[in-house]
Design a protein around this motif. Structure first.
Motif, PDB file in Angstrom:
ATOM      1  N   TYR A  57       0.706  -1.285  -0.181  1.00 28.93           N
ATOM      2  CA  TYR A  57       0.033   0.005  -0.080  1.00 28.93           C
ATOM      3  C   TYR A  57       0.894   0.944  -0.054  1.00 28.93           C
ATOM      4  O   TYR A  57       0.633   2.073   0.563  1.00 28.93           O
ATOM      5  CB  TYR A  57      -0.994   0.000   1.170  1.00 28.93           C
ATOM      6  CG  TYR A  57      -2.040  -1.063   1.240  1.00 28.93           C
ATOM      7  CD1 TYR A  57      -3.068  -1.030   0.607  1.00 28.93           C
ATOM      8  CD2 TYR A  57      -1.618  -2.359   1.689  1.00 28.93           C
ATOM      9  CE1 TYR A  57      -4.041  -2.082   0.300  1.00 28.93           C
ATOM     10  CE2 TYR A  57      -2.314  -3.451   1.525  1.00 28.93           C
ATOM     11  CZ  TYR A  57      -3.702  -3.281   0.913  1.00 28.93           C
ATOM     12  OH  TYR A  57      -4.605  -4.438   0.818  1.00 28.93           O
ATOM     13  N   THR A  58       2.004   1.244  -0.702  1.00 26.73           N
ATOM     14  CA  THR A  58       2.951   2.319  -0.882  1.00 26.73           C
ATOM     15  C   THR A  58       2.608   3.182  -2.205  1.00 26.73           C
ATOM     16  O   THR A  58       3.248   4.144  -2.301  1.00 26.73           O
ATOM     17  CB  THR A  58       4.197   1.708  -0.983  1.00 26.73           C
ATOM     18  OG1 THR A  58       4.175   1.029  -2.151  1.00 26.73           O
ATOM     19  CG2 THR A  58       4.753   1.098   0.362  1.00 26.73           C
ATOM     20  N   PHE A  59       1.562   2.989  -2.861  1.00 21.98           N
ATOM     21  CA  PHE A  59       1.151   3.685  -4.093  1.00 21.98           C
ATOM     22  C   PHE A  59      -0.010   4.771  -3.691  1.00 21.98           C
ATOM     23  O   PHE A  59      -0.942   4.449  -3.732  1.00 21.98           O
ATOM     24  CB  PHE A  59       0.894   2.736  -5.070  1.00 21.98           C
ATOM     25  CG  PHE A  59       0.667   3.459  -6.561  1.00 21.98           C
ATOM     26  CD1 PHE A  59       1.799   4.008  -7.171  1.00 21.98           C
ATOM     27  CD2 PHE A  59      -0.579   3.760  -7.113  1.00 21.98           C
ATOM     28  CE1 PHE A  59       1.738   4.536  -8.423  1.00 21.98           C
ATOM     29  CE2 PHE A  59      -0.715   4.359  -8.211  1.00 21.98           C
ATOM     30  CZ  PHE A  59       0.415   4.779  -9.103  1.00 21.98           C
ATOM     31  N   PHE A  60       0.496   5.795  -3.215  1.00 19.92           N
ATOM     32  CA  PHE A  60      -0.607   6.871  -2.725  1.00 19.92           C
ATOM     33  C   PHE A  60      -1.472   6.303  -1.724  1.00 19.92           C
ATOM     34  O   PHE A  60      -2.788   6.500  -1.933  1.00 19.92           O
ATOM     35  CB  PHE A  60      -1.129   7.667  -4.050  1.00 19.92           C
ATOM     36  CG  PHE A  60      -0.330   8.129  -4.780  1.00 19.92           C
ATOM     37  CD1 PHE A  60       0.183   9.554  -4.585  1.00 19.92           C
ATOM     38  CD2 PHE A  60       0.423   7.418  -6.066  1.00 19.92           C
ATOM     39  CE1 PHE A  60       1.063  10.406  -5.443  1.00 19.92           C
ATOM     40  CE2 PHE A  60       1.379   8.175  -6.964  1.00 19.92           C
ATOM     41  CZ  PHE A  60       1.476   9.892  -6.351  1.00 19.92           C
ATOM     42  N   GLU A  61      -1.113   5.531  -1.066  1.00 18.38           N
ATOM     43  CA  GLU A  61      -1.896   4.626  -0.082  1.00 18.38           C
ATOM     44  C   GLU A  61      -2.867   3.843  -0.679  1.00 18.38           C
ATOM     45  O   GLU A  61      -4.138   3.319  -0.176  1.00 18.38           O
ATOM     46  CB  GLU A  61      -2.758   5.740   1.039  1.00 18.38           C
ATOM     47  CG  GLU A  61      -1.544   6.528   1.766  1.00 18.38           C
ATOM     48  CD  GLU A  61      -2.339   7.666   2.774  1.00 18.38           C
ATOM     49  OE1 GLU A  61      -3.601   7.604   2.713  1.00 18.38           O
ATOM     50  OE2 GLU A  61      -1.480   8.072   3.426  1.00 18.38           O
ATOM     51  N   GLN A  62      -2.947   3.481  -1.813  1.00 20.71           N
ATOM     52  CA  GLN A  62      -3.860   2.594  -2.439  1.00 20.71           C
ATOM     53  C   GLN A  62      -2.948   1.299  -2.749  1.00 20.71           C
ATOM     54  O   GLN A  62      -1.804   0.937  -2.775  1.00 20.71           O
ATOM     55  CB  GLN A  62      -4.060   3.004  -4.045  1.00 20.71           C
ATOM     56  CG  GLN A  62      -5.160   4.274  -3.844  1.00 20.71           C
ATOM     57  CD  GLN A  62      -6.268   4.141  -3.322  1.00 20.71           C
ATOM     58  OE1 GLN A  62      -6.863   3.326  -3.423  1.00 20.71           O
ATOM     59  NE2 GLN A  62      -6.638   5.209  -2.540  1.00 20.71           N
TER      60      GLN A  62
END
Length: 220
Positions: free
Chosen positions: A70-75
């Motif tokens: 979940y490191t991609f803009f919290e997605q």
């Protein structure tokens, strides 16, 4: 959302979350780690310790894994998808992608693949992932295409994708598969993302560029 994790995906293959005890086996089936890449081995150990990996297995053992972070803009982001060389062409990659989509705890799930990684891009499109954008500059001369999972809310009609780049990607798919017919379901893949991950992209063969495997998955 019903989770596919820990639920059999057919009569013989099941998918579950990895545990700390799984990393040696994942190292064995991952060509990059098996070749002695210390960075990949360290990542595998961390992914297992933190239970970020989903493992596909049957009575013969582990068939493949994918990493959901979940490191991609919290997605949610599928950082890496890898299928053991001997388990390809059996739909393992398709099952892992579906399991990741079902297991996500964020509203959306993304992944990416290099423009040159036709097997992975074909796998994503075949399984309903939607292209939503393109980024230049991650890999010299090889743009990164980003995809949204079929279970995520659809992007707006006016999504800011680069139509020319996406048309180019579609055109490339019309040619012969350079991987010699690599299994679309199990293009092992995904490049470890630039979304905060140090890993390079994977090839449909199961390797990354920098990290290098031999083919590659999201990503190279």
């Amino acid at each position: 959302m019903r989770s596919m994790v820990d639920q059999p995906t057919d009569q013989t293959t099941g998918i579950r979350r990895a545990t700390a005890a799984d990393w040696p086996e994942l190292t064995r089936i991952d060509p990059i780690a098996a070749a002695g890449d210390d960075s990949r081995r360290a990542h595998l150990r961390r992914w297992c310790d933190e239970r970020l990996a989903l493992v596909a297995e049957d009575s013969s053992g582990v068939l493949g894994y994918c990493v959901l972070e979940y490191t991609f803009f919290e997605q949610g982001f599928v950082t890496l998808l890898m299928v053991a060389p001997g388990a390809r062409r059996r739909g393992v990659g398709t099952r892992l992608l579906a399991a990741a989509d079902a297991a996500r705890t964020s509203p959306k799930l993304f992944t990416s693949a290099n423009l040159s990684n036709r097997p992975m891009r074909r796998l994503l499109r075949t399984t309903g992932w939607r292209p939503v954008g393109l980024v230049q500059g991650l890999d010299e001369g090889d743009p990164e295409l980003f995809y949204l999972s079929p279970g995520s809310p659809p992007p707006p009609a006016a999504a800011t994708t680069d139509p020319e780049a996406l048309d180019e990607a579609d055109a490339l798919d019309e040619g012969t598969d350079p991987a010699g017919g690599a299994d679309l379901d199990t293009a092992d893949l995904t490049d470890a993302r630039r979304n905060g991950s140090e890993l390079p992209l994977e090839d449909p063969d199961g390797q990354r560029r920098e990290d290098q495997g031999d083919g590659q998955g999201p990503g190279k």
